[in-house]
Design a protein around this motif. Structure first.
Motif, PDB file in Angstrom:
ATOM      1  N   PHE A  49       0.816  -1.213   0.000  1.00 29.17           N
ATOM      2  CA  PHE A  49       0.000   0.000   0.000  1.00 29.17           C
ATOM      3  C   PHE A  49       0.847   1.258   0.000  1.00 29.17           C
ATOM      4  CE2 PHE A  49      -2.327   3.317   2.403  1.00 29.17           C
ATOM      5  CZ  PHE A  49      -3.358   3.538   1.502  1.00 29.17           C
ATOM      6  N   THR A  50       1.838   1.323   0.879  1.00 28.80           N
ATOM      7  CA  THR A  50       2.687   2.515   0.946  1.00 28.80           C
ATOM      8  C   THR A  50       3.453   2.716  -0.353  1.00 28.80           C
ATOM      9  OG1 THR A  50       2.919   2.315   3.351  1.00 28.80           O
ATOM     10  CG2 THR A  50       4.601   3.603   2.202  1.00 28.80           C
ATOM     11  N   ALA A  51       3.956   1.644  -0.924  1.00 33.87           N
ATOM     12  CA  ALA A  51       4.731   1.739  -2.163  1.00 33.87           C
ATOM     13  C   ALA A  51       3.897   2.283  -3.313  1.00 33.87           C
ATOM     14  CB  ALA A  51       5.293   0.363  -2.528  1.00 33.87           C
ATOM     15  N   ILE A  52       2.754   1.682  -3.554  1.00 35.51           N
ATOM     16  CA  ILE A  52       1.931   2.097  -4.687  1.00 35.51           C
ATOM     17  C   ILE A  52       1.299   3.462  -4.445  1.00 35.51           C
ATOM     18  CG2 ILE A  52       0.003   1.460  -6.168  1.00 35.51           C
ATOM     19  CD1 ILE A  52       2.496  -0.371  -6.330  1.00 35.51           C
ATOM     20  N   ALA A  53       0.818   3.694  -3.221  1.00 34.99           N
ATOM     21  CA  ALA A  53       0.215   4.993  -2.902  1.00 34.99           C
ATOM     22  C   ALA A  53       1.225   6.123  -3.091  1.00 34.99           C
ATOM     23  CB  ALA A  53      -0.311   4.987  -1.470  1.00 34.99           C
ATOM     24  N   SER A  54       2.458   5.896  -2.677  1.00 32.15           N
ATOM     25  CA  SER A  54       3.496   6.916  -2.843  1.00 32.15           C
ATOM     26  C   SER A  54       3.764   7.200  -4.318  1.00 32.15           C
ATOM     27  CB  SER A  54       4.788   6.464  -2.153  1.00 32.15           C
ATOM     28  OG  SER A  54       4.603   6.325  -0.761  1.00 32.15           O
ATOM     29  N   GLN A  55       3.772   6.153  -5.124  1.00 33.80           N
ATOM     30  CA  GLN A  55       3.972   6.327  -6.556  1.00 33.80           C
ATOM     31  C   GLN A  55       2.845   7.131  -7.187  1.00 33.80           C
ATOM     32  OE1 GLN A  55       4.526   2.369  -8.161  1.00 33.80           O
ATOM     33  NE2 GLN A  55       6.257   1.954  -6.816  1.00 33.80           N
ATOM     34  N   LEU A  56       1.668   7.047  -6.596  1.00 38.46           N
ATOM     35  CA  LEU A  56       0.514   7.795  -7.102  1.00 38.46           C
ATOM     36  C   LEU A  56       0.466   9.222  -6.544  1.00 38.46           C
ATOM     37  CD1 LEU A  56      -2.177   4.966  -6.814  1.00 38.46           C
ATOM     38  CD2 LEU A  56      -1.147   5.863  -8.916  1.00 38.46           C
ATOM     39  N   GLY A  57       1.427   9.558  -5.708  1.00 40.69           N
ATOM     40  CA  GLY A  57       1.507  10.910  -5.178  1.00 40.69           C
ATOM     41  C   GLY A  57       0.816  11.114  -3.846  1.00 40.69           C
ATOM     42  N   TYR A  58       0.399  10.028  -3.199  1.00 39.27           N
ATOM     43  CA  TYR A  58      -0.273  10.133  -1.915  1.00 39.27           C
ATOM     44  C   TYR A  58       0.751  10.113  -0.779  1.00 39.27           C
ATOM     45  CZ  TYR A  58      -4.126   8.661  -4.948  1.00 39.27           C
ATOM     46  OH  TYR A  58      -5.034   8.549  -5.972  1.00 39.27           O
ATOM     47  N   ARG A  59       0.336  10.608   0.379  1.00 39.34           N
ATOM     48  CA  ARG A  59       1.241  10.746   1.530  1.00 39.34           C
ATOM     49  C   ARG A  59       0.972   9.625   2.527  1.00 39.34           C
ATOM     50  NH1 ARG A  59      -0.619  16.456   3.307  1.00 39.34           N
ATOM     51  NH2 ARG A  59      -2.565  15.550   2.493  1.00 39.34           N
ATOM     52  N   VAL A  60       1.758   8.566   2.421  1.00 41.87           N
ATOM     53  CA  VAL A  60       1.557   7.374   3.253  1.00 41.87           C
ATOM     54  C   VAL A  60       2.874   6.969   3.900  1.00 41.87           C
ATOM     55  CG1 VAL A  60       0.824   4.961   3.291  1.00 41.87           C
ATOM     56  CG2 VAL A  60      -0.323   6.590   1.759  1.00 41.87           C
ATOM     57  N   THR A  61       2.801   6.563   5.157  1.00 43.24           N
ATOM     58  CA  THR A  61       3.945   6.059   5.907  1.00 43.24           C
ATOM     59  C   THR A  61       3.586   4.680   6.458  1.00 43.24           C
ATOM     60  OG1 THR A  61       4.654   8.281   6.561  1.00 43.24           O
ATOM     61  CG2 THR A  61       5.432   6.449   7.921  1.00 43.24           C
ATOM     62  N   ALA A  62       4.553   3.778   6.495  1.00 45.45           N
ATOM     63  CA  ALA A  62       4.349   2.436   7.031  1.00 45.45           C
ATOM     64  C   ALA A  62       5.134   2.278   8.328  1.00 45.45           C
ATOM     65  CB  ALA A  62       4.796   1.382   6.025  1.00 45.45           C
ATOM     66  N   ALA A  63       4.575   1.516   9.262  1.00 41.44           N
ATOM     67  CA  ALA A  63       5.271   1.218  10.521  1.00 41.44           C
ATOM     68  C   ALA A  63       5.022  -0.233  10.889  1.00 41.44           C
ATOM     69  CB  ALA A  63       4.784   2.138  11.640  1.00 41.44           C
ATOM     70  N   ASP A  64       6.081  -0.892  11.380  1.00 39.83           N
ATOM     71  CA  ASP A  64       5.952  -2.305  11.730  1.00 39.83           C
ATOM     72  C   ASP A  64       7.163  -2.722  12.555  1.00 39.83           C
ATOM     73  OD1 ASP A  64       6.069  -5.367  11.357  1.00 39.83           O
ATOM     74  OD2 ASP A  64       4.217  -4.865  10.331  1.00 39.83           O
ATOM     75  N   ILE A  65       6.966  -3.674  13.458  1.00 32.06           N
ATOM     76  CA  ILE A  65       8.084  -4.195  14.239  1.00 32.06           C
ATOM     77  C   ILE A  65       9.092  -4.913  13.339  1.00 32.06           C
ATOM     78  CG2 ILE A  65       6.987  -6.426  14.770  1.00 32.06           C
ATOM     79  CD1 ILE A  65       8.182  -6.125  17.613  1.00 32.06           C
ATOM     80  N   ALA A  66       8.626  -5.430  12.198  1.00 33.45           N
ATOM     81  CA  ALA A  66       9.524  -6.139  11.282  1.00 33.45           C
ATOM     82  C   ALA A  66      10.615  -5.239  10.738  1.00 33.45           C
ATOM     83  CB  ALA A  66       8.720  -6.727  10.118  1.00 33.45           C
ATOM     84  N   TYR A  67      10.354  -3.935  10.685  1.00 33.63           N
ATOM     85  CA  TYR A  67      11.311  -3.018  10.068  1.00 33.63           C
ATOM     86  C   TYR A  67      12.561  -2.772  10.913  1.00 33.63           C
ATOM     87  CZ  TYR A  67       7.174  -2.084   7.183  1.00 33.63           C
ATOM     88  OH  TYR A  67       6.066  -2.203   6.384  1.00 33.63           O
ATOM     89  N   PHE A  68      12.617  -3.384  12.090  1.00 36.54           N
ATOM     90  CA  PHE A  68      13.868  -3.362  12.849  1.00 36.54           C
ATOM     91  C   PHE A  68      14.924  -4.236  12.168  1.00 36.54           C
ATOM     92  CE2 PHE A  68      11.078  -2.033  16.387  1.00 36.54           C
ATOM     93  CZ  PHE A  68      11.820  -0.976  16.891  1.00 36.54           C
ATOM     94  N   HIS A  69      14.496  -5.122  11.282  1.00 34.82           N
ATOM     95  CA  HIS A  69      15.397  -6.023  10.579  1.00 34.82           C
ATOM     96  C   HIS A  69      15.735  -5.477   9.191  1.00 34.82           C
ATOM     97  CE1 HIS A  69      14.847  -9.068  13.700  1.00 34.82           C
ATOM     98  NE2 HIS A  69      13.567  -8.769  13.666  1.00 34.82           N
ATOM     99  N   SER A  70      16.782  -6.009   8.593  1.00 36.48           N
ATOM    100  CA  SER A  70      17.225  -5.512   7.287  1.00 36.48           C
ATOM    101  C   SER A  70      16.261  -5.921   6.185  1.00 36.48           C
ATOM    102  CB  SER A  70      18.622  -6.066   6.967  1.00 36.48           C
ATOM    103  OG  SER A  70      18.560  -7.448   6.668  1.00 36.48           O
ATOM    104  N   VAL A  71      16.288  -5.174   5.104  1.00 35.77           N
ATOM    105  CA  VAL A  71      15.424  -5.464   3.958  1.00 35.77           C
ATOM    106  C   VAL A  71      15.737  -6.846   3.393  1.00 35.77           C
ATOM    107  CG1 VAL A  71      14.719  -4.722   1.656  1.00 35.77           C
ATOM    108  CG2 VAL A  71      15.221  -3.017   3.410  1.00 35.77           C
ATOM    109  N   GLU A  72      17.001  -7.181   3.341  1.00 34.39           N
ATOM    110  CA  GLU A  72      17.404  -8.477   2.785  1.00 34.39           C
ATOM    111  C   GLU A  72      16.842  -9.629   3.617  1.00 34.39           C
ATOM    112  OE1 GLU A  72      19.431  -5.903   3.329  1.00 34.39           O
ATOM    113  OE2 GLU A  72      19.748  -5.331   1.225  1.00 34.39           O
ATOM    114  N   GLN A  73      16.929  -9.497   4.945  1.00 38.76           N
ATOM    115  CA  GLN A  73      16.369 -10.524   5.825  1.00 38.76           C
ATOM    116  C   GLN A  73      14.858 -10.638   5.637  1.00 38.76           C
ATOM    117  OE1 GLN A  73      18.053  -8.841   9.523  1.00 38.76           O
ATOM    118  NE2 GLN A  73      18.753 -10.919   9.985  1.00 38.76           N
ATOM    119  N   LEU A  74      14.204  -9.495   5.534  1.00 38.98           N
ATOM    120  CA  LEU A  74      12.753  -9.493   5.420  1.00 38.98           C
ATOM    121  C   LEU A  74      12.288 -10.076   4.087  1.00 38.98           C
ATOM    122  CD1 LEU A  74      11.847  -6.048   7.015  1.00 38.98           C
ATOM    123  CD2 LEU A  74      11.562  -8.327   8.004  1.00 38.98           C
TER     124      LEU A  74
END
Length: 232
Positions: A49-74
């Protein structure tokens, strides 16, 4: 994107997400809301949702406990979790409605699409993905017009108790200016969340209003309602 470890083992993080189109339907989002609101998605997981909404020009932020880990791990965790989830759903297909997804293969395709879009966007715009451990959020009072929360609070009522729900909702009312939308109102077994009326009374005590709204999205049986929490 580098993150400090929160202490939560990666093996306990479930990194599966829904697509932008699913979000629009499950939260009954209008074009006007998407264009004019600042939106927080939490816990966002591997949702696109955040990825596509941002591409469409909308103001969206994502938050999650998973984001404490690296993108590669996730990313690797996401691939493994999708495989595990698809295997599990295949065994209990009768617990789901196959209108939005035509088949198990289509479901797997969409889950992988959400993961790929999410991870690609996280690498490009890490500032839009904030590590957060509910019931606490690392944001200012009234920082967002709307908070969206999918497949978390009431769905896991067997392990997230009533007190946790109250603390999380209180924190969300601190961070949101106008609305909070929670989907679905059923647990993992498809049963309606048993403490919904008590939660609505708690929301009223916080000075907000709440209403149940039927939406156009239903995959899990009995999972077609969201809770809209709002101010006049």
């Amino acid at each position: 994107m580098r993150r400090e470890n929160s202490g939560l083992e990666l093996s306990r993080v479930i990194f599966v997400g829904r697509t932008y189109d699913e979000y629009v339907k499950m939260f009954d989002l209008t074009d006007e809301e998407l264009k004019n609101y600042t939106i927080l998605d939490t816990p966002a997981g591997a949702c696109s949702f955040t990825a596509i909404a941002s591409q469409l020009g909308y103001r969206v932020t994502a938050a999650d406990i998973a984001y404490f880990h690296s993108v590669e791990q996730l990313y690797q965790k996401g691939l493994d979790d999708i495989e595990h989830a698809i295997e599990g759903i295949s065994k209990v297909k009768e617990n789901y409605k196959w209108d939005y997804f035509n088949s198990i293969d289509e479901l797997e395709k969409q889950r992988n699409s959400a993961l790929h879009n999410c991870v690609r966007h996280m690498k490009q715009f890490p500032e839009l993905y904030s590590p957060a451990n509910l019931p606490e959020l690392p944001f200012n009072n009234g920082q967002f017009d709307m908070i969206l929360s999918a497949h978390f609070l009431f769905m896991y009522s067997d392990r997230l108790d009533f007190n946790f729900h109250k603390k999380t909702l209180k924190e969300m009312t601190r961070v949101a200016r106008k609305e909070i939308r929670i989907f679905p109102l059923a647990d993992l077994s498809g049963s309606r969340y048993e403490n919904l009326q008590e939660i609505i009374m708690f929301i009223h005590d916080l000075g907000w209003k709440a209403e149940e709204r039927i939406v156009s999205y239903e995959f899990q049986q009995n999972g077609k309602s969201m809770l809209r929490v709002y101010k006049d």
